[in-house]
Write a protein that holds these residues in place. Structure first.
Motif, PDB file in Angstrom:
ATOM      1  N   GLY A 119       9.300 -29.992  17.469  1.00  0.00           N
ATOM      2  CA  GLY A 119       8.592 -31.036  18.188  1.00  0.00           C
ATOM      3  C   GLY A 119       7.995 -32.091  17.274  1.00  0.00           C
ATOM      4  N   ALA A 120       7.112 -32.915  17.860  1.00  0.00           N
ATOM      5  CA  ALA A 120       6.503 -34.016  17.114  1.00  0.00           C
ATOM      6  C   ALA A 120       5.668 -33.507  15.941  1.00  0.00           C
ATOM      7  CB  ALA A 120       5.642 -34.858  18.054  1.00  0.00           C
ATOM      8  N   THR A 124       6.091 -34.289  11.928  1.00  0.00           N
ATOM      9  CA  THR A 124       4.998 -34.787  11.095  1.00  0.00           C
ATOM     10  C   THR A 124       4.788 -33.903   9.872  1.00  0.00           C
ATOM     11  OG1 THR A 124       3.884 -35.729  13.029  1.00  0.00           O
ATOM     12  CG2 THR A 124       2.542 -35.363  11.064  1.00  0.00           C
ATOM     13  N   ALA A 125       4.791 -32.580  10.097  1.00  0.00           N
ATOM     14  CA  ALA A 125       4.597 -31.640   8.983  1.00  0.00           C
ATOM     15  C   ALA A 125       5.723 -31.765   7.965  1.00  0.00           C
ATOM     16  CB  ALA A 125       4.516 -30.216   9.517  1.00  0.00           C
ATOM     17  N   ALA A 126       6.961 -31.859   8.439  1.00  0.00           N
ATOM     18  CA  ALA A 126       8.105 -31.972   7.528  1.00  0.00           C
ATOM     19  C   ALA A 126       8.095 -33.300   6.782  1.00  0.00           C
ATOM     20  CB  ALA A 126       9.408 -31.801   8.304  1.00  0.00           C
ATOM     21  N   LEU A 127       7.678 -34.373   7.465  1.00  0.00           N
ATOM     22  CA  LEU A 127       7.569 -35.669   6.794  1.00  0.00           C
ATOM     23  C   LEU A 127       6.550 -35.607   5.657  1.00  0.00           C
ATOM     24  CD1 LEU A 127       7.666 -38.184   9.799  1.00  0.00           C
ATOM     25  CD2 LEU A 127       9.263 -38.138   7.859  1.00  0.00           C
ATOM     26  N   LEU A 128       5.407 -34.964   5.906  1.00  0.00           N
ATOM     27  CA  LEU A 128       4.392 -34.837   4.870  1.00  0.00           C
ATOM     28  C   LEU A 128       4.897 -33.980   3.712  1.00  0.00           C
ATOM     29  CD1 LEU A 128       1.525 -35.488   3.956  1.00  0.00           C
ATOM     30  CD2 LEU A 128       0.739 -33.459   5.205  1.00  0.00           C
ATOM     31  N   TYR A 129       5.614 -32.912   4.048  1.00  0.00           N
ATOM     32  CA  TYR A 129       6.176 -32.022   3.022  1.00  0.00           C
ATOM     33  C   TYR A 129       7.182 -32.789   2.157  1.00  0.00           C
ATOM     34  CZ  TYR A 129       8.362 -27.812   1.053  1.00  0.00           C
ATOM     35  OH  TYR A 129       8.838 -26.842   0.202  1.00  0.00           O
ATOM     36  N   THR A 177      13.971 -38.467  -1.000  1.00  0.00           N
ATOM     37  CA  THR A 177      13.685 -39.497   0.002  1.00  0.00           C
ATOM     38  C   THR A 177      14.529 -39.268   1.255  1.00  0.00           C
ATOM     39  OG1 THR A 177      13.171 -41.095  -1.745  1.00  0.00           O
ATOM     40  CG2 THR A 177      13.644 -41.976   0.449  1.00  0.00           C
ATOM     41  N   VAL A 178      15.805 -38.957   1.050  1.00  0.00           N
ATOM     42  CA  VAL A 178      16.694 -38.657   2.183  1.00  0.00           C
ATOM     43  C   VAL A 178      16.210 -37.411   2.919  1.00  0.00           C
ATOM     44  CG1 VAL A 178      19.029 -37.946   2.826  1.00  0.00           C
ATOM     45  CG2 VAL A 178      18.695 -39.802   1.173  1.00  0.00           C
ATOM     46  N   ALA A 179      15.829 -36.383   2.169  1.00  0.00           N
ATOM     47  CA  ALA A 179      15.336 -35.158   2.802  1.00  0.00           C
ATOM     48  C   ALA A 179      14.117 -35.433   3.660  1.00  0.00           C
ATOM     49  CB  ALA A 179      14.992 -34.120   1.729  1.00  0.00           C
ATOM     50  N   THR A 180      13.256 -36.322   3.210  1.00  0.00           N
ATOM     51  CA  THR A 180      12.068 -36.678   3.981  1.00  0.00           C
ATOM     52  C   THR A 180      12.443 -37.362   5.291  1.00  0.00           C
ATOM     53  OG1 THR A 180      10.801 -36.934   1.933  1.00  0.00           O
ATOM     54  CG2 THR A 180       9.891 -37.941   3.914  1.00  0.00           C
ATOM     55  N   VAL A 185      15.130 -36.222  12.206  1.00  0.00           N
ATOM     56  CA  VAL A 185      16.254 -35.634  12.943  1.00  0.00           C
ATOM     57  C   VAL A 185      15.960 -34.186  13.296  1.00  0.00           C
ATOM     58  CG1 VAL A 185      18.716 -35.108  12.874  1.00  0.00           C
ATOM     59  CG2 VAL A 185      17.838 -37.177  11.734  1.00  0.00           C
ATOM     60  N   ALA A 186      15.603 -33.399  12.274  1.00  0.00           N
ATOM     61  CA  ALA A 186      15.274 -31.985  12.472  1.00  0.00           C
ATOM     62  C   ALA A 186      14.406 -31.538  11.305  1.00  0.00           C
ATOM     63  CB  ALA A 186      16.536 -31.137  12.557  1.00  0.00           C
ATOM     64  N   PRO A 187      13.193 -31.054  11.574  1.00  0.00           N
ATOM     65  CA  PRO A 187      12.295 -30.646  10.484  1.00  0.00           C
ATOM     66  C   PRO A 187      12.928 -29.634   9.531  1.00  0.00           C
ATOM     67  CG  PRO A 187      11.096 -30.723  12.559  1.00  0.00           C
ATOM     68  CD  PRO A 187      12.536 -30.945  12.893  1.00  0.00           C
ATOM     69  N   ALA A 188      13.724 -28.708  10.046  1.00  0.00           N
ATOM     70  CA  ALA A 188      14.320 -27.681   9.199  1.00  0.00           C
ATOM     71  C   ALA A 188      15.246 -28.291   8.146  1.00  0.00           C
ATOM     72  CB  ALA A 188      15.092 -26.681  10.047  1.00  0.00           C
ATOM     73  N   LEU A 189      15.864 -29.440   8.461  1.00  0.00           N
ATOM     74  CA  LEU A 189      16.764 -30.072   7.500  1.00  0.00           C
ATOM     75  C   LEU A 189      16.025 -30.507   6.244  1.00  0.00           C
ATOM     76  CD1 LEU A 189      19.110 -32.274   9.730  1.00  0.00           C
ATOM     77  CD2 LEU A 189      19.716 -30.229   8.426  1.00  0.00           C
TER      78      LEU A 189
END
Length: 215
Positions: A119-120, A124-129, A177-180, A185-189
């Protein structure tokens, strides 16, 4: 060989060899990697089996493993890089602090990633990571370019080795940067791609020998 400077302050003011910087960095990285485990909790509810509680904690365990890998390889590469550093100046000290700041911050997004997987909030958590690891990649690039472009490196390092590391560090920055961005698309990615990128650096800055051996 870098010449001594009488300036007490300034970007190019020399701060001696790298031994003290490495010792401080090792301490910060050791604390950061230890803090990761504090977010892993296995607390069976009343009547719940340990196996079920462990299964419920898998996101926390997975996030811990991914971040342990990141910090461990950052430490290994930091150690390998600073074996080539003869002198430290003020700018290099500050760039190294940027790296340490990003690594010591990593336990926070690691905990958030473990708690929010979809979810959202998961995005957000994955973006910060991913952003935290991207800052680490920026710091590594800045450190390397400071060392190689401002006469802080030991003598005898081959241009081919320097070029290899330039390319690898730049590729790492682009990759993180790409991983971020993949978090959208999908936090797990983000976690998967970031872990694969870390493994790319598992053998150090470059497989090429830095200094040619005589004979």
């Amino acid at each position: 060989m870098t010449q001594p400077t009488s300036r007490w302050w300034g970007g190019s003011a020399l701060r001696g060899d790298s031994a003290r910087l490495e010792a401080f960095s090792d301490g910060v990285l050791a604390i950061a990697v230890t803090l990761l485990i504090l977010d892993v909790r296995v607390e069976p509810a009343e009547g719940e089996s340990l196996a079920h509680a462990l299964h419920s904690s898998l996101p926390q365990i997975g996030a811990y493993a991914a971040s342990f890998l990141q910090i461990g390889i950052i430490w290994a590469n930091h150690h390998a890089l600073f074996r080539l550093v003869e002198q430290v100046d003020q700018i290099l000290l500050l760039e190294n602090l940027l790296l340490l700041a990003s690594v010591s911050f990593l336990p926070l997004p690691t905990g958030l990633v473990a708690e929010h997987t979809t979810g959202a909030d998961g995005r957000t958590a994955a973006l910060l990571y991913g952003a935290t690891l991207t800052v680490s990649a920026v710091a590594f690039n800045l450190i390397w370019r400071r060392v190689t472009r401002h006469g802080l490196m030991v003598s005898g390092v081959s241009p081919e080795f320097v070029r290899d590391v330039d390319v690898r560090y730049l590729a790492g920055l682009v990759g993180y940067t790409v991983a971020t961005v993949l978090a959208l698309v999908a936090p797990a990615l983000t976690i998967i791609v970031a872990s694969l990128l870390a493994l790319m650096f598992v053998l150090g800055p470059s497989p090429r020998q830095a200094i040619a051996q005589p004979g």
